[in-house]
Write a protein that holds these residues in place. Structure first.
Motif, PDB file in Angstrom:
ATOM      1  N   PRO A  35      10.163 -10.411  -5.097  1.00 33.79           N
ATOM      2  CA  PRO A  35       9.247 -10.171  -4.512  1.00 33.79           C
ATOM      3  C   PRO A  35       8.297 -10.538  -4.375  1.00 33.79           C
ATOM      4  O   PRO A  35       7.268 -11.441  -4.024  1.00 33.79           O
ATOM      5  N   TRP A  36       7.717 -10.817  -6.101  1.00 34.51           N
ATOM      6  CA  TRP A  36       5.830 -11.707  -6.468  1.00 34.51           C
ATOM      7  C   TRP A  36       6.811 -13.171  -7.114  1.00 34.51           C
ATOM      8  O   TRP A  36       6.090 -13.782  -6.403  1.00 34.51           O
ATOM      9  N   ALA A  37       8.050 -13.364  -6.774  1.00 34.71           N
ATOM     10  CA  ALA A  37       8.301 -14.849  -6.237  1.00 34.71           C
ATOM     11  C   ALA A  37       7.743 -15.303  -5.555  1.00 34.71           C
ATOM     12  O   ALA A  37       7.431 -16.536  -5.205  1.00 34.71           O
ATOM     13  N   VAL A  38       8.127 -14.756  -4.531  1.00 35.78           N
ATOM     14  CA  VAL A  38       8.270 -14.842  -2.593  1.00 35.78           C
ATOM     15  C   VAL A  38       7.143 -15.023  -2.798  1.00 35.78           C
ATOM     16  O   VAL A  38       6.316 -15.990  -2.220  1.00 35.78           O
ATOM     17  N   LEU A  39       6.198 -14.197  -2.914  1.00 33.97           N
ATOM     18  CA  LEU A  39       4.608 -14.031  -2.762  1.00 33.97           C
ATOM     19  C   LEU A  39       4.073 -15.477  -3.203  1.00 33.97           C
ATOM     20  O   LEU A  39       2.723 -15.769  -2.610  1.00 33.97           O
ATOM     21  N   SER A  47       5.328  -1.815  -6.837  1.00 36.37           N
ATOM     22  CA  SER A  47       5.648  -2.125  -5.260  1.00 36.37           C
ATOM     23  C   SER A  47       5.149  -2.308  -4.021  1.00 36.37           C
ATOM     24  O   SER A  47       5.695  -2.853  -3.104  1.00 36.37           O
ATOM     25  N   GLY A  48       4.392  -1.411  -3.743  1.00 38.70           N
ATOM     26  CA  GLY A  48       3.361  -1.200  -2.607  1.00 38.70           C
ATOM     27  C   GLY A  48       2.372  -2.203  -2.804  1.00 38.70           C
ATOM     28  O   GLY A  48       2.014  -3.183  -1.294  1.00 38.70           O
ATOM     29  N   PHE A  49       1.820  -3.048  -3.647  1.00 38.49           N
ATOM     30  CA  PHE A  49       1.174  -3.556  -3.539  1.00 38.49           C
ATOM     31  C   PHE A  49       2.149  -5.177  -2.856  1.00 38.49           C
ATOM     32  O   PHE A  49       1.076  -5.760  -2.090  1.00 38.49           O
ATOM     33  N   VAL A  50       2.649  -5.473  -3.796  1.00 36.94           N
ATOM     34  CA  VAL A  50       3.345  -6.819  -3.274  1.00 36.94           C
ATOM     35  C   VAL A  50       3.738  -7.007  -2.413  1.00 36.94           C
ATOM     36  O   VAL A  50       3.802  -7.492  -1.414  1.00 36.94           O
ATOM     37  N   THR A  51       4.364  -5.668  -1.383  1.00 32.38           N
ATOM     38  CA  THR A  51       4.828  -5.213  -0.104  1.00 32.38           C
ATOM     39  C   THR A  51       3.487  -5.381   1.161  1.00 32.38           C
ATOM     40  O   THR A  51       3.762  -6.136   1.956  1.00 32.38           O
ATOM     41  N   GLY A  52       2.253  -4.888   0.817  1.00 34.77           N
ATOM     42  CA  GLY A  52       1.067  -5.375   1.215  1.00 34.77           C
ATOM     43  C   GLY A  52       1.287  -6.570   1.023  1.00 34.77           C
ATOM     44  O   GLY A  52       0.270  -7.114   2.646  1.00 34.77           O
ATOM     45  N   ALA A  53       0.944  -7.366   0.429  1.00 37.62           N
ATOM     46  CA  ALA A  53       0.516  -8.505   0.452  1.00 37.62           C
ATOM     47  C   ALA A  53       0.729  -9.427   0.827  1.00 37.62           C
ATOM     48  O   ALA A  53       0.725 -10.630   1.557  1.00 37.62           O
ATOM     49  N   MET A  54       2.597  -8.980   0.980  1.00 34.68           N
ATOM     50  CA  MET A  54       3.510 -10.125   1.703  1.00 34.68           C
ATOM     51  C   MET A  54       2.956  -9.988   3.119  1.00 34.68           C
ATOM     52  O   MET A  54       3.163 -10.911   4.266  1.00 34.68           O
ATOM     53  N   LEU A  55       3.237  -8.810   4.033  1.00 35.78           N
ATOM     54  CA  LEU A  55       2.743  -8.443   4.824  1.00 35.78           C
ATOM     55  C   LEU A  55       2.036  -8.932   5.949  1.00 35.78           C
ATOM     56  O   LEU A  55       1.441  -9.535   7.127  1.00 35.78           O
ATOM     57  N   ALA A  56       0.490  -8.410   4.728  1.00 33.50           N
ATOM     58  CA  ALA A  56      -0.534  -9.518   5.694  1.00 33.50           C
ATOM     59  C   ALA A  56      -0.330 -11.007   5.252  1.00 33.50           C
ATOM     60  O   ALA A  56      -0.625 -11.204   6.589  1.00 33.50           O
ATOM     61  N   LEU A  58      10.278 -15.817   5.738  1.00 31.97           N
ATOM     62  CA  LEU A  58      10.822 -15.228   4.022  1.00 31.97           C
ATOM     63  C   LEU A  58      10.002 -13.950   3.617  1.00 31.97           C
ATOM     64  O   LEU A  58      10.817 -12.905   3.574  1.00 31.97           O
ATOM     65  N   LEU A  59       9.065 -13.720   3.947  1.00 30.65           N
ATOM     66  CA  LEU A  59       7.725 -13.183   3.351  1.00 30.65           C
ATOM     67  C   LEU A  59       8.410 -11.571   4.041  1.00 30.65           C
ATOM     68  O   LEU A  59       8.572 -10.908   3.064  1.00 30.65           O
ATOM     69  N   THR A  60       8.543 -11.720   5.622  1.00 28.36           N
ATOM     70  CA  THR A  60       9.130 -10.250   6.469  1.00 28.36           C
ATOM     71  C   THR A  60      10.276 -10.028   5.975  1.00 28.36           C
ATOM     72  O   THR A  60      10.246  -8.916   5.405  1.00 28.36           O
ATOM     73  N   ALA A  61      11.251 -10.508   5.683  1.00 31.82           N
ATOM     74  CA  ALA A  61      12.121 -10.681   4.879  1.00 31.82           C
ATOM     75  C   ALA A  61      12.102  -9.999   3.696  1.00 31.82           C
ATOM     76  O   ALA A  61      12.800  -8.493   3.452  1.00 31.82           O
ATOM     77  N   SER A  62      11.668 -10.432   3.215  1.00 33.05           N
ATOM     78  CA  SER A  62      11.494 -10.173   1.098  1.00 33.05           C
ATOM     79  C   SER A  62      11.126  -8.764   1.301  1.00 33.05           C
ATOM     80  O   SER A  62      11.194  -7.467   0.694  1.00 33.05           O
ATOM     81  N   ALA A  63       9.839  -8.254   1.876  1.00 37.46           N
ATOM     82  CA  ALA A  63       8.983  -7.093   2.781  1.00 37.46           C
ATOM     83  C   ALA A  63       9.696  -5.950   3.120  1.00 37.46           C
ATOM     84  O   ALA A  63       9.658  -5.021   2.214  1.00 37.46           O
ATOM     85  N   VAL A  64      10.808  -6.286   3.874  1.00 30.71           N
ATOM     86  CA  VAL A  64      11.700  -5.520   4.810  1.00 30.71           C
ATOM     87  C   VAL A  64      12.469  -4.672   3.655  1.00 30.71           C
ATOM     88  O   VAL A  64      12.888  -3.860   3.443  1.00 30.71           O
ATOM     89  N   LEU A  94      -4.644  -9.742  -1.619  1.00 31.50           N
ATOM     90  CA  LEU A  94      -5.446  -8.939  -1.719  1.00 31.50           C
ATOM     91  C   LEU A  94      -5.211  -7.592  -0.802  1.00 31.50           C
ATOM     92  O   LEU A  94      -5.120  -6.334  -1.186  1.00 31.50           O
ATOM     93  N   ALA A  95      -6.272  -8.034  -0.055  1.00 28.47           N
ATOM     94  CA  ALA A  95      -6.322  -6.755   1.082  1.00 28.47           C
ATOM     95  C   ALA A  95      -5.136  -5.532   1.665  1.00 28.47           C
ATOM     96  O   ALA A  95      -5.078  -4.546   1.563  1.00 28.47           O
TER      97      ALA A  95
END
Length: 354
Positions: A220-224, A86-95, A268-274, A308-309
């Protein structure tokens, strides 16, 4: 005459592709290592032997219908891995959203929260915590609030998007986002001031950014994945817009359509991450800058590398949040801020020296 590319042009292109594949391969390996490390480290550490056994147990359990024969190590690893993913997909979406916002606004200080989309998510989530009994409604309300603010911003700035000026809608959109964010901040303050004591702590933790209550979800993975596919398609046009803003339209770029795609994809990425983990700061600001500083401004590499980062950064930050004061857990937003402030100042100093 033959239209084949000359060796002098083909060689740099081949070298660039090989470098991009090498960088992405290394980042992918680091991503897997960070997730496994997050599964092994905690208040009860898992040695390498137990970690391998737990991984084999989890792999074996994947094919069972509902067995309960998992060991304690496997159960502990499963909990940690779900949080790490969950942390990885959230960080990927935010970056990834940060790179898109910086390209959209042509502003190096832009991040996923600059337009107030996170403010809309905060209003929706805190209203759900205050008024609704079910916990699952919080994520849905946060996502709905973020989407509502994104649609409001587009409605207010649609004329600029329609005309698609190369740099015309940046200041107006930014100013509109700041005003909307201020209004959302006032609503958040109002709800915090009237919230009962029993719910106030959870509301504050959500505002800071916390992964302790997250659960693995496919959305979140689908959005990413969809955002990365769109980013791969738009990367060449984004490069042209970044290097030749005034002449982008004459070079074949549909500037208005490109700006709309960047805006809605980042929103959409921000909405999913937040909606997944709350308002976690600095990931969408420092990670794009770090990747741009290390890898260059080519968005064909920058967009996937930043994703990824960002995932690696937030996974490691959450691991620190769990272990620094174990067994007490800190909100991951505190760790990202403590890392992000000096890291961003260092990046600014290095950029000024260059």
């Amino acid at each position: 005459m033959s239209s084949l590319p000359s060796p002098s042009r083909a060689a740099p292109a081949h070298a660039g592709r090989r470098r991009a594949l090498l960088v992405l391969g290394l980042l992918l390996a680091c991503a897997v290592a960070s997730i496994l490390l997050a599964g092994a480290v905690g208040s009860v550490p898992l040695p390498a032997s137990e970690l391998l056994g737990a991984l084999r147990a989890l792999a074996g359990l994947a094919g069972l219908a509902g067995g309960d024969s998992a060991s304690l190590a496997a159960s502990l690893l499963e909990l940690r891995l779900s949080r790490a993913l969950s942390g990885f997909v959230t960080g990927a979406m935010l970056a990834l959203a940060g790179v898109m916002m910086q390209a959209l606004l042509r502003n190096p200080l832009a991040d996923p929260y600059v337009l107030g989309i996170s403010g809309g998510a905060s209003v929706g989530a805190l209203a759900a915590m205050l008024l609704l009994p079910a916990a699952w409604m919080v994520d849905l309300a946060a996502f709905g609030g973020a989407v509502t603010v994104a649609l409001l911003l587009y409605a207010l700035a649609r004329r600029d998007f329609r005309h698609g000026a190369a740099d015309g809608n940046g200041p107006f959109l930014l100013l509109t986002g700041v005003i909307v964010s201020s209004g959302c901040g006032a609503l958040v303050t109002l709800m915090l001031s009237v919230a009962p004591e029993g719910r106030l702590r959870g509301m504050v933790f959500w505002l800071i950014g916390d992964l302790s209550a997250t659960s693995p979800r496919l959305l979140p993975w689908a959005v990413l994945l969809l955002a990365l596919l769109l980013a791969a398609r738009l990367a060449g046009s984004v490069n042209i817009l970044a290097m030749h803003a005034q002449a982008a339209a004459t070079l074949g770029v549909k500037v208005g359509a490109l700006r709309r795609a960047l805006f809605f994809c980042a929103a959409l990425l921000t909405a999913s991450a937040v909606g997944t983990a709350g308002s976690i700061g600095f990931v969408g600001l420092i990670v794009p800058h770090a990747c741009r500083f290390a890898l260059g401004p080519d968005h064909r590499l920058l967009l996937p590398a930043a994703a990824l980062a960002g995932g690696i950064f937030l996974t490691v930050a959450d691991m620190l949040a769990r272990t620094v004061l174990a067994p007490q857990q800190l909100p991951v937003g505190v760790i990202t801020a403590l890392i992000g402030v000096p890291a961003f100042l260092l990046q600014l100093h290095q950029m000024r020296k260059r």
